[in-house]
Design a protein around this motif. Structure first.
Motif, PDB file in Angstrom:
ATOM      1  N   PRO A 143       0.759  -1.346   0.150  1.00 26.24           N
ATOM      2  CA  PRO A 143       0.071   0.144  -0.049  1.00 26.24           C
ATOM      3  C   PRO A 143       0.898   1.204  -0.028  1.00 26.24           C
ATOM      4  CG  PRO A 143       0.032  -0.974   2.257  1.00 26.24           C
ATOM      5  CD  PRO A 143       0.645  -1.752   1.450  1.00 26.24           C
ATOM      6  N   LEU A 144       2.126   1.425   0.364  1.00 21.81           N
ATOM      7  CA  LEU A 144       2.965   2.326   0.461  1.00 21.81           C
ATOM      8  C   LEU A 144       2.972   3.112  -0.777  1.00 21.81           C
ATOM      9  CD1 LEU A 144       5.995   0.941   2.408  1.00 21.81           C
ATOM     10  CD2 LEU A 144       4.055   2.215   3.138  1.00 21.81           C
ATOM     11  N   PRO A 145       3.085   2.769  -2.101  1.00 19.46           N
ATOM     12  CA  PRO A 145       2.888   3.756  -3.269  1.00 19.46           C
ATOM     13  C   PRO A 145       1.492   4.374  -3.292  1.00 19.46           C
ATOM     14  CG  PRO A 145       3.762   1.496  -3.952  1.00 19.46           C
ATOM     15  CD  PRO A 145       3.352   1.469  -2.379  1.00 19.46           C
ATOM     16  N   VAL A 146       0.473   3.790  -3.003  1.00 19.25           N
ATOM     17  CA  VAL A 146      -0.880   4.286  -3.031  1.00 19.25           C
ATOM     18  C   VAL A 146      -0.895   5.591  -1.956  1.00 19.25           C
ATOM     19  CG1 VAL A 146      -3.381   3.908  -2.633  1.00 19.25           C
ATOM     20  CG2 VAL A 146      -1.886   2.262  -3.990  1.00 19.25           C
ATOM     21  N   LEU A 147      -0.390   5.151  -0.901  1.00 20.58           N
ATOM     22  CA  LEU A 147      -0.479   6.197   0.482  1.00 20.58           C
ATOM     23  C   LEU A 147       0.562   7.322   0.011  1.00 20.58           C
ATOM     24  CD1 LEU A 147      -0.242   3.731   3.378  1.00 20.58           C
ATOM     25  CD2 LEU A 147      -2.168   4.922   2.672  1.00 20.58           C
ATOM     26  N   GLY A 148       1.695   7.136  -0.763  1.00 18.74           N
ATOM     27  CA  GLY A 148       2.540   8.173  -0.827  1.00 18.74           C
ATOM     28  C   GLY A 148       1.990   9.068  -2.224  1.00 18.74           C
ATOM     29  N   ALA A 149       1.291   8.371  -3.152  1.00 20.01           N
ATOM     30  CA  ALA A 149       0.630   9.251  -4.175  1.00 20.01           C
ATOM     31  C   ALA A 149      -0.628  10.070  -3.547  1.00 20.01           C
ATOM     32  CB  ALA A 149      -0.362   8.239  -5.346  1.00 20.01           C
ATOM     33  N   ILE A 150      -1.392   9.319  -2.679  1.00 17.42           N
ATOM     34  CA  ILE A 150      -2.251  10.586  -2.050  1.00 17.42           C
ATOM     35  C   ILE A 150      -1.901  11.299  -1.265  1.00 17.42           C
ATOM     36  CG2 ILE A 150      -3.984  10.239  -0.069  1.00 17.42           C
ATOM     37  CD1 ILE A 150      -4.582   7.114  -0.966  1.00 17.42           C
ATOM     38  N   ALA A 151      -0.951  11.177  -0.164  1.00 15.13           N
ATOM     39  CA  ALA A 151      -0.048  12.237   0.105  1.00 15.13           C
ATOM     40  C   ALA A 151       0.377  13.156  -0.632  1.00 15.13           C
ATOM     41  CB  ALA A 151       1.078  11.683   1.258  1.00 15.13           C
ATOM     42  N   ALA A 152       1.155  12.857  -1.703  1.00 20.44           N
ATOM     43  CA  ALA A 152       1.646  13.976  -2.544  1.00 20.44           C
ATOM     44  C   ALA A 152       0.555  14.730  -3.075  1.00 20.44           C
ATOM     45  CB  ALA A 152       2.467  13.359  -3.728  1.00 20.44           C
ATOM     46  N   GLY A 153      -0.531  14.032  -3.771  1.00 18.29           N
ATOM     47  CA  GLY A 153      -1.417  14.582  -4.365  1.00 18.29           C
ATOM     48  C   GLY A 153      -2.297  15.649  -3.297  1.00 18.29           C
ATOM     49  N   GLY A 154      -2.357  15.173  -2.016  1.00 20.29           N
ATOM     50  CA  GLY A 154      -3.073  16.051  -1.178  1.00 20.29           C
ATOM     51  C   GLY A 154      -2.291  17.278  -0.915  1.00 20.29           C
ATOM     52  N   VAL A 155      -0.921  17.046  -0.692  1.00 20.34           N
ATOM     53  CA  VAL A 155      -0.114  18.520  -0.530  1.00 20.34           C
ATOM     54  C   VAL A 155      -0.529  19.471  -1.945  1.00 20.34           C
ATOM     55  CG1 VAL A 155       2.251  19.274  -0.704  1.00 20.34           C
ATOM     56  CG2 VAL A 155       1.428  17.364   0.835  1.00 20.34           C
ATOM     57  N   CYS A 156      -0.506  18.913  -2.867  1.00 22.61           N
ATOM     58  CA  CYS A 156      -0.587  19.812  -4.180  1.00 22.61           C
ATOM     59  C   CYS A 156      -1.935  20.340  -3.964  1.00 22.61           C
ATOM     60  CB  CYS A 156      -0.558  18.741  -5.367  1.00 22.61           C
ATOM     61  SG  CYS A 156       0.905  18.258  -5.711  1.00 22.61           S
ATOM     62  N   GLY A 157      -3.204  19.614  -3.746  1.00 24.12           N
ATOM     63  CA  GLY A 157      -4.557  20.102  -3.803  1.00 24.12           C
ATOM     64  C   GLY A 157      -4.735  21.068  -2.677  1.00 24.12           C
ATOM     65  N   ALA A 158      -4.187  20.792  -1.457  1.00 20.80           N
ATOM     66  CA  ALA A 158      -4.282  21.716  -0.438  1.00 20.80           C
ATOM     67  C   ALA A 158      -3.725  23.127  -0.782  1.00 20.80           C
ATOM     68  CB  ALA A 158      -3.964  21.216   0.942  1.00 20.80           C
ATOM     69  N   LEU A 159      -2.477  23.076  -1.209  1.00 23.10           N
ATOM     70  CA  LEU A 159      -1.657  24.320  -1.487  1.00 23.10           C
ATOM     71  C   LEU A 159      -2.551  25.065  -2.539  1.00 23.10           C
ATOM     72  CD1 LEU A 159       2.010  22.950  -1.586  1.00 23.10           C
ATOM     73  CD2 LEU A 159       0.984  24.555   0.072  1.00 23.10           C
ATOM     74  N   ALA A 160      -3.249  24.468  -3.760  1.00 22.86           N
ATOM     75  CA  ALA A 160      -3.988  25.214  -4.704  1.00 22.86           C
ATOM     76  C   ALA A 160      -4.957  25.669  -4.026  1.00 22.86           C
ATOM     77  CB  ALA A 160      -4.428  24.034  -5.649  1.00 22.86           C
ATOM     78  N   ARG A 161      -5.847  25.174  -3.167  1.00 24.03           N
ATOM     79  CA  ARG A 161      -6.984  25.645  -2.322  1.00 24.03           C
ATOM     80  C   ARG A 161      -6.496  26.667  -1.543  1.00 24.03           C
ATOM     81  NH1 ARG A 161      -9.016  21.895   1.411  1.00 24.03           N
ATOM     82  NH2 ARG A 161      -7.646  22.584   2.980  1.00 24.03           N
ATOM     83  N   TYR A 162      -5.458  26.789  -0.917  1.00 22.56           N
ATOM     84  CA  TYR A 162      -4.845  27.738   0.095  1.00 22.56           C
ATOM     85  C   TYR A 162      -4.724  28.924  -0.945  1.00 22.56           C
ATOM     86  CZ  TYR A 162      -2.128  30.454   3.152  1.00 22.56           C
ATOM     87  OH  TYR A 162      -1.457  31.630   3.972  1.00 22.56           O
ATOM     88  N   GLY A 163      -3.888  28.738  -1.994  1.00 21.27           N
ATOM     89  CA  GLY A 163      -3.548  29.820  -2.926  1.00 21.27           C
ATOM     90  C   GLY A 163      -4.751  30.673  -3.571  1.00 21.27           C
ATOM     91  N   ILE A 164      -5.826  29.955  -3.590  1.00 21.78           N
ATOM     92  CA  ILE A 164      -6.998  30.508  -4.127  1.00 21.78           C
ATOM     93  C   ILE A 164      -7.750  31.210  -3.029  1.00 21.78           C
ATOM     94  CG2 ILE A 164      -9.396  30.047  -4.952  1.00 21.78           C
ATOM     95  CD1 ILE A 164      -8.162  27.674  -6.721  1.00 21.78           C
TER      96      ILE A 164
END
Length: 162
Positions: free
Chosen positions: A27-48
């Protein structure tokens, strides 16, 4: 006979057989993908949210635009996953759960309704509640239908070229 186990959230319920395949062999690649994507999405939301601030009694345009655009993209993504990228292990966890899960924020939507009510703006709160629900559901539908039509047109054009 008891009803078979059905996941509440297929992205996190590894007890459901269909979802276990996504976490194999590890499950580690899946968890890593979720974490990396979550950082990107949260930063985009914060910027807006920084780019479009609002007063407590004002209409929260940043969250409205974030949630509606995120829902549009979820409609696009789910259609592409179904018709183009089926079986790609990390696309849904990265983009769907991570990026779009971190980007959209319906919990903030509820807090902002409460904030508007406490600031003495029940009309803004009600308009925001209704507009978000209608626009978000419409956006998912538009994203799904538009992507489906684009893919169908591309399939037709591909058959004509042969």
């Amino acid at each position: 006979m008891p009803e078979p186990l059905r996941p509440v959230d297929s992205d996190v319920d590894v007890r459901a057989p269909v979802d276990r395949a996504e976490t194999r062999p590890s499950p580690l690649p899946v968890l890593g993908a979720i974490a990396a994507g979550g950082v990107c999405g949260a930063l985009a939301r914060y910027g807006i949210s920084v780019a479009l601030p609002h007063a407590p009694a004002g209409f929260p345009w940043s969250t409205f635009l974030t949630n509606v655009s995120g829902c549009l993209l979820i409609g696009v993504l789910m259609t592409l996953l179904d018709q183009v990228w089926a079986g790609r292990r990390l696309i849904r966890p990265f983009w769907g759960v991570g990026v779009l899960g971190g980007y959209t924020t319906f919990s903030t939507h509820i807090i902002e309704i409460h904030t508007a009510m406490r600031a003495g703006a029940p009309g803004v709160a009600l308009a925001y509640l209704a507009a978000t629900l209608v626009a978000a559901l419409t956006a998912v539908w538009v994203g799904t239908v538009a992507t489906d039509q684009v893919l169908a047109r591309r399939r037709r054009e591909g058959r004509r070229r042969r």
